[in-house]
Enzyme design. Structure first.
Site: not given
Length: 237
Positions: A83, A105
């Site tokens: 990420d 996330e």
């Protein structure tokens, strides 16, 4: 060398970490999108992995590239999450959430054995806080929560203002989970752990964008003599 070139260089280095059969968390944002694009090329060449996207935008991109996907309920333990980050410091503490996907996330990152950040080296900072800190909140009681977040920020030794994130039409931005985002524009965060704890104490806060003790490494790409130079914070193994 442009930002897209640097993002692609960091993403390419992260792709070296991917092995056949892995269960991958797929991040959100421009740098994560560069990784997903490269991953799609590898999948078309025969790489067998399964991805868990952290946003509907990432899901749509991955599906368009033929990447096999699953939900986190179907794959509750992941091998690796790749990420981006809005800021990363020397201790691998992050600010994330500029793309409004911080809740998913963080859930996906914490379900992973490893999390590796990929970013332009400009995101590497001595102190977190120049980038606004996103705080995801429940729409119910928004004004009360807004006031409580402001008090929490001040109580943690930070100064600045807290604003509701809006769309182009002026309406509040709504996350994939149906929540709103408050952006805390602080300039600097002297004690990220104290601020994180203070925000968690606010009942209307769903999640905040401080990722503390979650990332294992950061792959950073900088332009040097017209080429991308990639460096690593932390350990990739």
């Amino acid at each position: 060398m442009s930002g897209p070139d640097l993002r692609r260089a960091a993403a390419a280095r992260a792709l070296d970490l991917v092995e056949p059969g892995m269960r991958l968390g797929l991040g959100t944002g421009s740098t994560a999108a560069a990784f997903v694009a490269l991953l799609g090329e590898r999948v078309r060449a025969g790489l067998d992995i399964v991805g868990v996207p952290t946003s509907e935008a990432t899901r749509a991109q991955a599906e368009s590239l033929g990447i096999r996907l699953a939900t986190l309920d179907e794959q509750p333990e992941l091998d690796l999450t790749i990420d981006g980050a809005d800021e990363v410091d020397d201790r691998l503490r992050l600010i994330k959430g500029g793309g409004a996907a911080l809740l998913r996330e963080k859930i996906v990152a914490c379900a992973s054995r490893r999390m590796v950040v990929i970013a332009d080296a400009a995101k590497h900072v001595a102190r977190l806080g120049a980038f606004p800190l996103p705080v995801e909140v429940n729409p119910f009681g928004l004004k009360a929560t807004h006031r409580a977040v402001e008090a929490a920020v001040a109580g943690a030794g930070c100064s600045g203002d807290v604003r509701l994130r809006a769309q182009a039409d002026g309406k509040p931005l709504v996350t994939d989970g149906g929540h709103y985002i408050l952006d805390a524009r602080l300039g600097a965060i002297p004690d990220p752990e104290a601020l994180g704890a203070a925000l968690w104490a606010v009942p209307g806060v769903v999640e905040h964008g401080l990722f503390l003790g979650i990332a294992d490494a950061a792959i950073l790409a900088a332009a040097r003599d017209g080429q991308a130079e990639v460096t690593v914070l932390g350990s990739l193994t």
